[in-house]
Enzyme design. Sequence first.
Site, PDB file in Angstrom:
ATOM      1  N   PRO A   1      -1.302  39.484  12.257  1.00 55.31           N
ATOM      2  CA  PRO A   1      -0.847  40.004  13.539  1.00 55.31           C
ATOM      3  C   PRO A   1      -1.904  39.971  14.646  1.00 55.31           C
ATOM      4  O   PRO A   1      -3.080  40.222  14.396  1.00 55.31           O
ATOM      5  CB  PRO A   1      -0.435  41.448  13.228  1.00 55.31           C
ATOM      6  N   ASN A   2      -1.417  39.640  15.832  1.00 60.66           N
ATOM      7  CA  ASN A   2      -2.211  39.609  17.074  1.00 60.66           C
ATOM      8  C   ASN A   2      -3.192  38.447  17.165  1.00 60.66           C
ATOM      9  O   ASN A   2      -3.845  38.279  18.195  1.00 60.66           O
ATOM     10  CB  ASN A   2      -2.955  40.947  17.306  1.00 60.66           C
TER      11      ASN A   2
ATOM     12  N   ARG B   1      -7.490  38.208  23.904  1.00 58.28           N
ATOM     13  CA  ARG B   1      -7.650  39.534  23.331  1.00 58.28           C
ATOM     14  C   ARG B   1      -9.125  39.842  23.035  1.00 58.28           C
ATOM     15  O   ARG B   1      -9.785  39.061  22.350  1.00 58.28           O
ATOM     16  CB  ARG B   1      -6.867  39.500  22.013  1.00 58.28           C
TER      17      ARG B   1
ATOM     18  N   TYR C   1     -13.752  38.752  19.577  1.00 55.55           N
ATOM     19  CA  TYR C   1     -13.108  37.635  18.865  1.00 55.55           C
ATOM     20  C   TYR C   1     -13.390  36.255  19.469  1.00 55.55           C
ATOM     21  O   TYR C   1     -12.973  35.253  18.893  1.00 55.55           O
ATOM     22  CB  TYR C   1     -11.593  37.877  18.791  1.00 55.55           C
TER      23      TYR C   1
ATOM     24  N   ASN D   1      -6.437  35.148   7.153  1.00 59.92           N
ATOM     25  CA  ASN D   1      -6.986  36.237   7.955  1.00 59.92           C
ATOM     26  C   ASN D   1      -5.840  37.236   8.116  1.00 59.92           C
ATOM     27  O   ASN D   1      -4.972  37.055   8.957  1.00 59.92           O
ATOM     28  CB  ASN D   1      -7.471  35.749   9.321  1.00 59.92           C
TER      29      ASN D   1
ATOM     30  N   ALA E   1      -5.019  43.055  11.046  1.00 61.58           N
ATOM     31  CA  ALA E   1      -4.911  44.506  10.820  1.00 61.58           C
ATOM     32  C   ALA E   1      -4.313  44.831   9.456  1.00 61.58           C
ATOM     33  O   ALA E   1      -4.606  45.891   8.869  1.00 61.58           O
ATOM     34  CB  ALA E   1      -4.076  45.138  11.928  1.00 61.58           C
TER      35      ALA E   1
ATOM     36  N   ASP F   1      -0.198  42.671  -2.999  1.00 59.81           N
ATOM     37  CA  ASP F   1       0.574  42.400  -4.219  1.00 59.81           C
ATOM     38  C   ASP F   1       1.089  40.962  -4.236  1.00 59.81           C
ATOM     39  O   ASP F   1       1.118  40.324  -5.293  1.00 59.81           O
ATOM     40  CB  ASP F   1       1.747  43.379  -4.351  1.00 59.81           C
TER      41      ASP F   1
ATOM     42  N   GLU G   1     -10.291  35.148   1.920  1.00 61.40           N
ATOM     43  CA  GLU G   1      -9.992  36.030   3.060  1.00 61.40           C
ATOM     44  C   GLU G   1     -11.068  35.818   4.114  1.00 61.40           C
ATOM     45  O   GLU G   1     -12.254  35.816   3.775  1.00 61.40           O
ATOM     46  CB  GLU G   1      -9.999  37.483   2.575  1.00 61.40           C
TER      47      GLU G   1
ATOM     48  N   HIS H   1     -12.504  36.728   8.253  1.00 59.88           N
ATOM     49  CA  HIS H   1     -12.445  37.540   9.470  1.00 59.88           C
ATOM     50  C   HIS H   1     -13.398  36.960  10.495  1.00 59.88           C
ATOM     51  O   HIS H   1     -14.526  36.587  10.154  1.00 59.88           O
ATOM     52  CB  HIS H   1     -12.842  38.993   9.187  1.00 59.88           C
ATOM     53  N   LEU H   2     -12.953  36.928  11.735  1.00 60.20           N
ATOM     54  CA  LEU H   2     -13.817  36.477  12.829  1.00 60.20           C
ATOM     55  C   LEU H   2     -14.988  37.449  13.000  1.00 60.20           C
ATOM     56  O   LEU H   2     -16.147  37.039  13.095  1.00 60.20           O
ATOM     57  CB  LEU H   2     -13.002  36.411  14.127  1.00 60.20           C
ATOM     58  N   SER H   3     -14.657  38.726  13.069  1.00 57.55           N
ATOM     59  CA  SER H   3     -15.694  39.740  13.266  1.00 57.55           C
ATOM     60  C   SER H   3     -16.207  40.221  11.905  1.00 57.55           C
ATOM     61  O   SER H   3     -15.560  39.991  10.874  1.00 57.55           O
ATOM     62  CB  SER H   3     -15.110  40.928  14.041  1.00 57.55           C
TER      63      SER H   3
ATOM     64  N   ARG I   1     -18.013  47.399  12.052  1.00 57.08           N
ATOM     65  CA  ARG I   1     -17.122  47.961  13.075  1.00 57.08           C
ATOM     66  C   ARG I   1     -16.654  49.372  12.663  1.00 57.08           C
ATOM     67  O   ARG I   1     -17.314  50.034  11.880  1.00 57.08           O
ATOM     68  CB  ARG I   1     -15.962  46.984  13.305  1.00 57.08           C
TER      69      ARG I   1
ATOM     70  N   ARG J   1     -12.024  49.885   9.318  1.00 61.41           N
ATOM     71  CA  ARG J   1     -12.006  48.435   9.028  1.00 61.41           C
ATOM     72  C   ARG J   1     -12.882  48.072   7.821  1.00 61.41           C
ATOM     73  O   ARG J   1     -12.909  46.926   7.396  1.00 61.41           O
ATOM     74  CB  ARG J   1     -12.490  47.635  10.240  1.00 61.41           C
TER      75      ARG J   1
HETATM   76  C1  DQA Z   1      -9.885  40.680  12.112  1.00 59.74           C
HETATM   77  C2  DQA Z   1     -10.491  42.074  11.869  1.00 59.74           C
HETATM   78  C3  DQA Z   1      -9.400  43.119  11.738  1.00 59.74           C
HETATM   79  O1  DQA Z   1      -9.974  44.407  11.531  1.00 59.74           O
HETATM   80  C4  DQA Z   1      -8.567  43.175  13.004  1.00 59.74           C
HETATM   81  O2  DQA Z   1      -7.499  44.091  12.851  1.00 59.74           O
HETATM   82  C5  DQA Z   1      -8.073  41.842  13.435  1.00 59.74           C
HETATM   83  C6  DQA Z   1      -8.946  40.676  13.293  1.00 59.74           C
HETATM   84  C7  DQA Z   1     -10.977  39.618  12.363  1.00 59.74           C
HETATM   85  O3  DQA Z   1     -10.669  38.433  12.240  1.00 59.74           O
HETATM   86  O4  DQA Z   1     -12.112  39.962  12.713  1.00 59.74           O
HETATM   87  O5  DQA Z   1      -6.980  41.721  13.985  1.00 59.74           O
HETATM   88  O6  DQA Z   1      -9.185  40.289  10.929  1.00 59.74           O
END
Ligand code: DQA
Length: 142
Positions: free
Chosen positions: A9-10, A17, A22, A71, A74, A84, A95, A97-99, A104, A108
């Site tokens: 999501p997002n 954003r 990011y 990724n 959230a 699951d 898995e 993550h950008l950040s 953080r 998270r």
């Molecule tokens: C994220 C980190 C998550 O905590 C956050 O909710 C995101 C992006 C990242 O790529 O850093 O939407 O997955």
Amino acid sequence: MKILVIHGPNLDLLGKREKDIYGEDTIETINAEIRKAAEESSTDVEFFQSNHEGDIVDKVGSTESDGILINPAAYTHTSVAIRDAMSAREIPSVEVHLSNIYAREEFRHKSLIAPVVTGQISGFGKKSYIYGLKALIELING
Ligand code: DQA
């Protein structure tokens, strides 16, 4: 070899954003870089972005790819359903993550997904996807 890339999501809002966290790149430019890196290893990629937990669960459950690069955004921190679904599949998965989620907010710091994937890469911006892809390709090739 085919790899499924899932953006949660997002992530469709990348480039607009919270750019300080990011980066400036859009999901399209990141996908193009992933595709280029995959092609260099003769690997096909399929991209899937959804803001809906159930759609991600369905995609994980139905994919015929050799590996999953995800990724979960959230949903990383909340989704037992995606965990699951990933756990039910016996295919290599990474898995990303950008950040750096551990640098953080405290909420998270916990990933529900991390224990059921092969490994996690966090904090390298868009390069997290490229490093994750390379790790996945190596894993699949043995
Ligand atoms: C994220 C980190 C998550 O905590 C956050 O909710 C995101 C992006 C990242 O790529 O850093 O939407 O997955």
